[in-house]
Scaffold this motif. Structure first.
Motif, PDB file in Angstrom:
ATOM      1  N   VAL A  28      46.329  10.368  17.541  1.00 59.30           N
ATOM      2  CA  VAL A  28      45.365   9.327  17.220  1.00 59.30           C
ATOM      3  C   VAL A  28      45.288   8.357  18.390  1.00 59.30           C
ATOM      4  O   VAL A  28      46.297   7.824  18.831  1.00 59.30           O
ATOM      5  CB  VAL A  28      45.739   8.575  15.924  1.00 59.30           C
ATOM      6  CG1 VAL A  28      44.739   7.464  15.640  1.00 59.30           C
ATOM      7  CG2 VAL A  28      45.801   9.551  14.753  1.00 59.30           C
ATOM      8  N   HIS A  30      43.259   4.949  19.899  1.00 56.91           N
ATOM      9  CA  HIS A  30      42.423   3.780  19.621  1.00 56.91           C
ATOM     10  C   HIS A  30      41.902   3.261  20.953  1.00 56.91           C
ATOM     11  O   HIS A  30      42.691   2.873  21.814  1.00 56.91           O
ATOM     12  CB  HIS A  30      43.244   2.672  18.940  1.00 56.91           C
ATOM     13  CG  HIS A  30      43.853   3.093  17.648  1.00 56.91           C
ATOM     14  ND1 HIS A  30      43.320   2.741  16.446  1.00 56.91           N
ATOM     15  CD2 HIS A  30      44.941   3.851  17.377  1.00 56.91           C
ATOM     16  CE1 HIS A  30      44.055   3.251  15.480  1.00 56.91           C
ATOM     17  NE2 HIS A  30      45.043   3.930  16.018  1.00 56.91           N
ATOM     18  N   THR A  72      33.598  14.920  20.133  1.00 62.37           N
ATOM     19  CA  THR A  72      33.742  15.466  18.785  1.00 62.37           C
ATOM     20  C   THR A  72      35.042  15.032  18.122  1.00 62.37           C
ATOM     21  O   THR A  72      35.196  15.186  16.914  1.00 62.37           O
ATOM     22  CB  THR A  72      33.673  17.008  18.806  1.00 62.37           C
ATOM     23  OG1 THR A  72      34.657  17.497  19.717  1.00 62.37           O
ATOM     24  CG2 THR A  72      32.295  17.481  19.220  1.00 62.37           C
ATOM     25  N   ASP A  73      35.969  14.481  18.894  1.00 63.76           N
ATOM     26  CA  ASP A  73      37.232  13.988  18.346  1.00 63.76           C
ATOM     27  C   ASP A  73      37.111  12.573  17.780  1.00 63.76           C
ATOM     28  O   ASP A  73      38.020  12.099  17.098  1.00 63.76           O
ATOM     29  CB  ASP A  73      38.323  13.992  19.424  1.00 63.76           C
ATOM     30  CG  ASP A  73      38.600  15.381  19.965  1.00 63.76           C
ATOM     31  OD1 ASP A  73      38.513  16.359  19.192  1.00 63.76           O
ATOM     32  OD2 ASP A  73      38.907  15.488  21.172  1.00 63.76           O
ATOM     33  N   VAL A  74      36.011  11.877  18.075  1.00 59.59           N
ATOM     34  CA  VAL A  74      35.828  10.505  17.599  1.00 59.59           C
ATOM     35  C   VAL A  74      35.623  10.528  16.088  1.00 59.59           C
ATOM     36  O   VAL A  74      34.770  11.252  15.575  1.00 59.59           O
ATOM     37  CB  VAL A  74      34.638   9.823  18.300  1.00 59.59           C
ATOM     38  CG1 VAL A  74      34.377   8.438  17.707  1.00 59.59           C
ATOM     39  CG2 VAL A  74      34.899   9.718  19.804  1.00 59.59           C
ATOM     40  N   ILE A  75      36.425   9.718  15.391  1.00 57.91           N
ATOM     41  CA  ILE A  75      36.316   9.670  13.931  1.00 57.91           C
ATOM     42  C   ILE A  75      35.736   8.355  13.430  1.00 57.91           C
ATOM     43  O   ILE A  75      35.249   8.277  12.309  1.00 57.91           O
ATOM     44  CB  ILE A  75      37.677   9.955  13.256  1.00 57.91           C
ATOM     45  CG1 ILE A  75      38.755   8.983  13.738  1.00 57.91           C
ATOM     46  CG2 ILE A  75      38.098  11.390  13.512  1.00 57.91           C
ATOM     47  CD1 ILE A  75      40.103   9.153  13.074  1.00 57.91           C
ATOM     48  N   SER A  76      35.767   7.319  14.269  1.00 58.77           N
ATOM     49  CA  SER A  76      35.293   6.010  13.827  1.00 58.77           C
ATOM     50  C   SER A  76      34.787   5.207  15.015  1.00 58.77           C
ATOM     51  O   SER A  76      35.389   5.230  16.085  1.00 58.77           O
ATOM     52  CB  SER A  76      36.433   5.244  13.149  1.00 58.77           C
ATOM     53  OG  SER A  76      36.025   3.967  12.738  1.00 58.77           O
ATOM     54  N   TYR A 102      29.257  13.500  12.109  1.00 59.90           N
ATOM     55  CA  TYR A 102      29.270  12.267  12.889  1.00 59.90           C
ATOM     56  C   TYR A 102      30.451  11.386  12.502  1.00 59.90           C
ATOM     57  O   TYR A 102      30.915  11.427  11.358  1.00 59.90           O
ATOM     58  CB  TYR A 102      27.969  11.491  12.667  1.00 59.90           C
ATOM     59  CG  TYR A 102      26.759  12.252  13.122  1.00 59.90           C
ATOM     60  CD1 TYR A 102      26.479  12.404  14.474  1.00 59.90           C
ATOM     61  CD2 TYR A 102      25.908  12.854  12.202  1.00 59.90           C
ATOM     62  CE1 TYR A 102      25.376  13.126  14.903  1.00 59.90           C
ATOM     63  CE2 TYR A 102      24.800  13.575  12.627  1.00 59.90           C
ATOM     64  CZ  TYR A 102      24.546  13.710  13.976  1.00 59.90           C
ATOM     65  OH  TYR A 102      23.469  14.431  14.404  1.00 59.90           O
ATOM     66  N   PRO A 103      30.915  10.563  13.454  1.00 59.66           N
ATOM     67  CA  PRO A 103      31.984   9.610  13.111  1.00 59.66           C
ATOM     68  C   PRO A 103      31.462   8.544  12.155  1.00 59.66           C
ATOM     69  O   PRO A 103      30.254   8.281  12.110  1.00 59.66           O
ATOM     70  CB  PRO A 103      32.361   8.995  14.466  1.00 59.66           C
ATOM     71  CG  PRO A 103      31.225   9.275  15.381  1.00 59.66           C
ATOM     72  CD  PRO A 103      30.499  10.464  14.857  1.00 59.66           C
ATOM     73  N   THR A 105      30.733   4.827  11.140  1.00 60.92           N
ATOM     74  CA  THR A 105      30.357   3.729  12.018  1.00 60.92           C
ATOM     75  C   THR A 105      30.142   2.444  11.244  1.00 60.92           C
ATOM     76  O   THR A 105      29.789   2.462  10.068  1.00 60.92           O
ATOM     77  CB  THR A 105      29.060   4.023  12.803  1.00 60.92           C
ATOM     78  OG1 THR A 105      27.994   4.164  11.870  1.00 60.92           O
ATOM     79  CG2 THR A 105      29.179   5.282  13.617  1.00 60.92           C
ATOM     80  N   ALA A 126      39.809   8.038  17.879  1.00 58.85           N
ATOM     81  CA  ALA A 126      39.667   9.488  17.964  1.00 58.85           C
ATOM     82  C   ALA A 126      40.974  10.154  17.574  1.00 58.85           C
ATOM     83  O   ALA A 126      42.053   9.579  17.732  1.00 58.85           O
ATOM     84  CB  ALA A 126      39.279   9.894  19.386  1.00 58.85           C
ATOM     85  N   GLU A 127      40.861  11.363  17.057  1.00 56.48           N
ATOM     86  CA  GLU A 127      42.031  12.192  16.802  1.00 56.48           C
ATOM     87  C   GLU A 127      41.895  13.428  17.678  1.00 56.48           C
ATOM     88  O   GLU A 127      41.016  14.262  17.454  1.00 56.48           O
ATOM     89  CB  GLU A 127      42.128  12.595  15.340  1.00 56.48           C
ATOM     90  CG  GLU A 127      43.360  13.425  15.071  1.00 56.48           C
ATOM     91  CD  GLU A 127      43.523  13.804  13.614  1.00 56.48           C
ATOM     92  OE1 GLU A 127      44.506  14.506  13.326  1.00 56.48           O
ATOM     93  OE2 GLU A 127      42.680  13.422  12.786  1.00 56.48           O
TER      94      GLU A 127
END
Length: 147
Positions: A28, A30, A72-76, A102-103, A105, A126-127
């Motif tokens: 993870v 940030h 594509t690893d972005v989650i938020s 999509y993340p 937002t 991102a993870e």
């Protein structure tokens, strides 16, 4: 344990913050709020939302790539925009960087950012899968370290 990371190829932090923070064993990540600055810390596209959205997303992509990550690893994402209508009109640019799923937002309008010619700041979480993740080497910036 949290490791602070500052990377070559992206503008150097100038205050009490890091470019990214890696949580746990490195999956993870940030990212601090990214703004439209080039490697030398100059504003790209002063007062131009479209140019700034593109540069901010390029900065996010570059920070992630330095750790083996992809968009594509972005989650938020959290977007801070000085003109929410102009930001929403740049959705076509955002779609060049993200695909479904999509993340999540959050988008808020703010009166201004730390420099008056900046129009948008975006933070990301991102993870990165362990199979791709690589921990960056030591940074040369004084703000690097564990906390």
């Amino acid at each position: 344990m949290v490791d602070a990371v500052n990377l070559p190829g992206v503008w150097a932090p100038f205050g009490a913050f890091s470019m990214a923070v890696i949580q746990g064993d490195g999956q993870v990540v940030h990212l601090k709020g990214q703004v439209s600055l080039d490697r030398e810390g100059r504003v790209v596209g002063p007062n131009d939302m479209r140019l700034q959205v593109r540069k901010v997303l390029e900065n996010i992509r570059n920070v992630l790539a330095a750790m083996g990550g992809q968009m594509t690893d972005v989650i938020s994402l959290v977007h801070y925009a000085t003109d929410i209508e102009a930001f929403m009109a740049a959705g076509d640019i955002r779609s060049e960087f993200f695909a479904a799923p999509y993340p999540v937002t959050t988008t808020v309008q703010v009166e201004r950012l730390y420099r008056p010619e900046l129009t948008v700041e975006i933070t990301a979480i991102a993870e990165i899968p362990r199979s791709r993740f690589r921990r960056p080497g030591p940074a040369t910036d004084a703000h690097h370290g564990s906390s």
